[in-house]
Structure formats: structure tokens, C-alpha cells
Scaffold this motif. Structure first.
Motif, mmCIF file in Angstrom:
data_model
loop_
_atom_site.group_PDB
_atom_site.id
_atom_site.type_symbol
_atom_site.label_atom_id
_atom_site.label_comp_id
_atom_site.label_asym_id
_atom_site.label_seq_id
_atom_site.Cartn_x
_atom_site.Cartn_y
_atom_site.Cartn_z
ATOM 1 N N UNK A 76 -22.884 2.619 -4.638
ATOM 2 C CA UNK A 76 -21.569 2.056 -4.960
ATOM 3 C C UNK A 76 -20.534 3.137 -4.698
ATOM 4 N N UNK A 77 -19.487 2.787 -3.972
ATOM 5 C CA UNK A 77 -18.438 3.747 -3.633
ATOM 6 C C UNK A 77 -17.119 3.220 -4.178
ATOM 7 N N UNK A 78 -16.466 4.021 -5.017
ATOM 8 C CA UNK A 78 -15.122 3.701 -5.511
ATOM 9 C C UNK A 78 -14.191 4.759 -4.950
ATOM 10 N N UNK A 79 -13.176 4.332 -4.212
ATOM 11 C CA UNK A 79 -12.324 5.278 -3.500
ATOM 12 C C UNK A 79 -10.857 4.934 -3.740
ATOM 13 N N UNK A 80 -10.083 5.935 -4.155
ATOM 14 C CA UNK A 80 -8.641 5.777 -4.304
ATOM 15 C C UNK A 80 -8.002 6.010 -2.942
ATOM 16 N N UNK A 81 -7.199 5.055 -2.494
ATOM 17 C CA UNK A 81 -6.550 5.148 -1.189
ATOM 18 C C UNK A 81 -5.078 4.787 -1.306
ATOM 19 N N UNK A 82 -4.262 5.497 -0.541
ATOM 20 C CA UNK A 82 -2.861 5.099 -0.395
ATOM 21 C C UNK A 82 -2.655 4.283 0.866
ATOM 22 N N UNK A 83 -3.510 4.470 1.846
ATOM 23 C CA UNK A 83 -3.367 3.774 3.128
ATOM 24 C C UNK A 83 -3.987 2.381 3.003
ATOM 25 N N UNK A 84 -3.126 1.365 2.933
ATOM 26 C CA UNK A 84 -3.627 0.008 2.778
ATOM 27 C C UNK A 84 -4.374 -0.466 4.017
ATOM 28 N N UNK A 85 -4.036 0.084 5.178
ATOM 29 C CA UNK A 85 -4.761 -0.269 6.394
ATOM 30 C C UNK A 85 -6.202 0.187 6.339
ATOM 31 N N UNK A 86 -6.432 1.413 5.843
ATOM 32 C CA UNK A 86 -7.802 1.899 5.686
ATOM 33 C C UNK A 86 -8.562 1.044 4.672
ATOM 34 N N UNK A 87 -7.907 0.710 3.575
ATOM 35 C CA UNK A 87 -8.560 -0.128 2.564
ATOM 36 C C UNK A 87 -8.925 -1.486 3.144
ATOM 37 N N UNK A 88 -8.011 -2.076 3.895
ATOM 38 C CA UNK A 88 -8.266 -3.399 4.465
ATOM 39 C C UNK A 88 -9.390 -3.364 5.479
ATOM 40 N N UNK A 89 -9.477 -2.280 6.251
ATOM 41 C CA UNK A 89 -10.468 -2.197 7.316
ATOM 42 C C UNK A 89 -11.861 -1.862 6.804
ATOM 43 N N UNK A 90 -11.948 -1.131 5.690
ATOM 44 C CA UNK A 90 -13.250 -0.577 5.303
ATOM 45 C C UNK A 90 -13.775 -1.036 3.949
ATOM 46 N N UNK A 91 -12.921 -1.532 3.064
ATOM 47 C CA UNK A 91 -13.376 -1.866 1.713
ATOM 48 C C UNK A 91 -13.900 -3.295 1.647
ATOM 49 N N UNK A 92 -14.950 -3.476 0.846
ATOM 50 C CA UNK A 92 -15.421 -4.826 0.546
ATOM 51 C C UNK A 92 -14.500 -5.510 -0.451
ATOM 52 N N UNK A 93 -13.999 -4.706 -1.402
ATOM 53 C CA UNK A 93 -13.079 -5.217 -2.407
ATOM 54 C C UNK A 93 -11.953 -4.222 -2.600
ATOM 55 N N UNK A 94 -10.820 -4.734 -3.012
ATOM 56 C CA UNK A 94 -9.693 -3.883 -3.367
ATOM 57 C C UNK A 94 -9.169 -4.314 -4.722
ATOM 58 N N UNK A 95 -8.963 -3.333 -5.588
ATOM 59 C CA UNK A 95 -8.303 -3.581 -6.870
ATOM 60 C C UNK A 95 -6.898 -3.007 -6.766
ATOM 61 N N UNK A 96 -5.905 -3.877 -6.888
ATOM 62 C CA UNK A 96 -4.502 -3.467 -6.781
ATOM 63 C C UNK A 96 -3.992 -3.176 -8.190
ATOM 64 N N UNK A 97 -3.663 -1.899 -8.453
ATOM 65 C CA UNK A 97 -3.175 -1.522 -9.775
ATOM 66 C C UNK A 97 -1.662 -1.521 -9.798
ATOM 67 N N UNK A 98 -1.125 -1.952 -10.941
ATOM 68 C CA UNK A 98 0.329 -2.022 -11.125
ATOM 69 C C UNK A 98 0.631 -1.825 -12.602
ATOM 70 N N UNK A 99 1.355 -0.738 -12.916
ATOM 71 C CA UNK A 99 1.740 -0.457 -14.304
ATOM 72 C C UNK A 99 0.545 -0.450 -15.247
ATOM 73 N N UNK A 100 -0.557 0.171 -14.809
ATOM 74 C CA UNK A 100 -1.710 0.334 -15.681
ATOM 75 C C UNK A 100 -2.597 -0.876 -15.830
ATOM 76 N N UNK A 101 -2.338 -1.903 -15.044
ATOM 77 C CA UNK A 101 -3.156 -3.114 -15.084
ATOM 78 C C UNK A 101 -3.608 -3.463 -13.681
ATOM 79 N N UNK A 102 -4.606 -4.321 -13.587
ATOM 80 C CA UNK A 102 -5.068 -4.780 -12.282
ATOM 81 C C UNK A 102 -4.333 -6.069 -11.944
ATOM 82 N N UNK A 103 -3.494 -5.973 -10.899
ATOM 83 C CA UNK A 103 -2.714 -7.130 -10.475
ATOM 84 C C UNK A 103 -3.535 -8.097 -9.644
ATOM 85 N N UNK A 104 -4.558 -7.593 -8.962
ATOM 86 C CA UNK A 104 -5.439 -8.436 -8.143
ATOM 87 C C UNK A 104 -6.707 -7.674 -7.859
#
Length: 295
Positions: free
Chosen positions: A216-244
Motif C-alpha cells: 500500500x502506497x500513500x503519497x502526498x502530492x501537489x501535482x494533480x497531473x501526477x496524481x491523476x496519472x498514477x494514483x488508484x485513488x485520490x483523497x482531496x483534503x480541504x480545511x482538515x477534512x476529506x472533501x472527496x
């Protein structure tokens, strides 16, 4: 022939009594946040996080600065305590694991790598093997170190002092240390931040390879393009909560990202792969800027 060098970390782990983990089954929950709240000083940084990282997937944590991504990674690593809720590693609360047992189950790459002494690169990578001292898997130390250095493309400067490396080279050596540890859960905090284009892609390919091998790999990324290309899932954080939370193709939408990042964006499909491409709407595109975005 390379000789194994003893170090205080190895001696420390060798003294502890540990249970060597079995390889996880596909889809097993290797890290879980359940109703997680984390406070740093007087500020609540995470508020009610529910998240699971599973064997065989790359989970990207994305969001603006201050959203809580690194704090969440630190909590999953058991480096930050929960004010409320719980973090579980390999099915057990993190507090139930000793430090040596945790080190067999999760490896952590922090945002910056600093050492006080000019250790050679190979010795830095070998530090990742310390948790396996005194176990049958210690026999794999040399092979694991060599394979990790090859994967991170740092073999050519194995003998150079870590302190003499560039920022990008240090980042790759730190990644090699994490790979040499061979824990089934990898927690990586902005591993591409100091890297050029080629090595950003290298790091994310390594993440995909580790997931394909069952980690299992959990990776913090700022580049949304890298996340979109390589991640199976993305957790979008906003103000300390998961927005999606979900596949990038499902959660990377214009409205959500524009709101979370407070920057109008368009999300377009890549013409060949279909992966989402996130493009800021700039001043020259005023006619297309969505109106009424929340502040």
C-alpha cells in the motif's frame, strides 16, 4: 565485496522482540484513520478523517497548502498523536505496536532529509534495513540495498557523502532508504518536490510497481497531473477534512477543485489516456472563469 556495517539503529532493533508480518492479501487494510482528529497546539488540523489505505493501491493525498495532508500522513505513520479517533496499522491501533514492530510494517519518507554526519550514500540506504536485524530476513540486506539504489538511480554515487549531494539527489537517496526497508506500507510526503521531470515520473513509477507487488502506497502530492496519472485513488483534503475520496477520474471535477484550491480550473481528459488534466483558468481566459466561486 561490500561488508555490512553495524550501526546503533541495527543494534537497537536487534534487541527488540518483533513479529515479522506476513505479506498482505490484496485489498487488505494496512492503514486506517477512524474518526481521526489531530491538534497541533491550539489548532485542530484534522477533523473527523475516515480513510483506508489498502494493499495493492496507490492513494494520493492532495489539496492546498495547510489542508492537513502532511499531518494526516504523520498520523498514519504514528508520528503524530490523535486528539480523538484512532489510527490502525495492519488491523491494530498504532499504540499497540512497539516501535520495532511498526518499523517492519510501515516506512516513512519525510518532506526533507537531513543528516548531521557525512555518511556515504550506501550507508544511508542501509539504514532502512535496521528493522530486520535479528530476523531471518536480515540475510537479504545486501540484495535489498542494491535493488533499492538501482531503482532510485543512486548507485553511481554510492560512495559519496550524503551531505555533498544536491537536493534532488538527497531525495532519491531517502527514497532508496525507504525502499530498502521493504515494509508493506509506504508513506511518502511530497517525494517529487525537489525532482526534475524525469525523476518525478521515476518516483511515481516506483509507487505503481510497489502497489503492483502488493504494498500500500500513500503519497502526498501537489501535482494533480501526477496524481491523476498514477494514483488508484485520490483523497482531496480541504480545511482538515476529506472533501472527496475516489478514483481521480471521478473526484477531480472543475467545481470541487476550483472550490478547494480557490482557483478556477478546468478538468480535461488527456487526449490519449483519458486521465484528467487540471488546467488553471488564467486572466487571459476571463470569459471562461466560472462565476460565483466560494471564497
Amino acid at each position: 565485496m561490500t561488508t555490512t556495517r553495524a550501526n546503533p539503529l541495527t543494534r537497537l532493533f536487534a534487541r527488540g522482540r518483533r513479529t515479522v508480518p506476513a505479506r498482505p492479501v490484496p485489498g487488505a487494510a494496512l492503514a486506517e484513520a477512524v474518526g481521526l482528529h489531530v491538534r497541533l497546539g491550539q489548532r485542530e488540523v484534522l477533523a473527523g478523517i475516515e480513510l483506508t489505505a489498502r494493499a495493492g493501491e496507490v492513494l494520493a493525498l492532495v489539496g492546498p497548502n495547510g489542508a492537513g495532508k502532511s499531518t494526516l500522513l504523520g498520523a498514519l505513520a504514528a508520528d503524530l498523536p490523535a486528539a480523538a479517533g484512532e489510527v490502525r496499522i495492519d488491523g491494530r491501533p498504532v499504540g499497540d505496536w512497539s516501535a520495532p514492530d511498526l518499523a517492519l510494517r510501515r516506512s516513512v519518507l519525510p518532506q526533507s532529509a537531513a543528516l548531521s554526519f557525512p555518511f556515504p550514500v550506501e550507508d544511508v540506504v542501509r539504514m532502512g534495513r535496521a528493522p530486520w536485524a535479528g530476523t531471518p530476513f536480515a540475510d537479504a540486506d545486501e540484495e535489498a540495498v542494491a535493488a533499492a539504489m538501482t531503482a532510485a538511480e543512486v548507485t553511481e554515487f554510492a560512495a559519496r557523502p550524503f551531505s555533498a549531494l544536491s537536493g534532488g539527489e538527497r531525495a532519491r537517496v531517502a527514497l532508496a532508504r525507504v525502499l530498502a526497508q521493504r515494509a508493506p506500507l509506504l508513506l511518502l510526503d511530497e517525494p517529487t518536490a525537489a525532482l526534475d521531470l524525469r525523476h518525478q515520473e521515476l518516483v511515481l513509477r516506483i509507487c505503481r510497481e510497489r502497489a503492483a507487488a502488493g504494498d500500500a502506497v500513500v503519497v502526498v502530492l501537489h501535482d494533480l497531473g501526477l496524481a491523476a496519472a498514477h494514483a488508484d485513488r485520490a483523497a482531496v483534503l480541504h480545511d482538515g477534512r476529506i472533501a472527496a475520496d475516489g478514483p481521480p477520474a471521478e473526484v477531480f471535477g472543475d467545481a470541487l477543485l476550483s472550490r478547494v484550491y480557490r482557483q478556477p480550473v478546468e478538468v480535461l481528459p488527456h487526449p490519449r489516456t483519458g486521465a484528467p488534466l487540471v488546467v488553471p483558468v488564467r486572466a487571459a481566459d476571463n470569459a471562461r472563469i466560472p462565476r460565483g466561486l466560494p471564497s
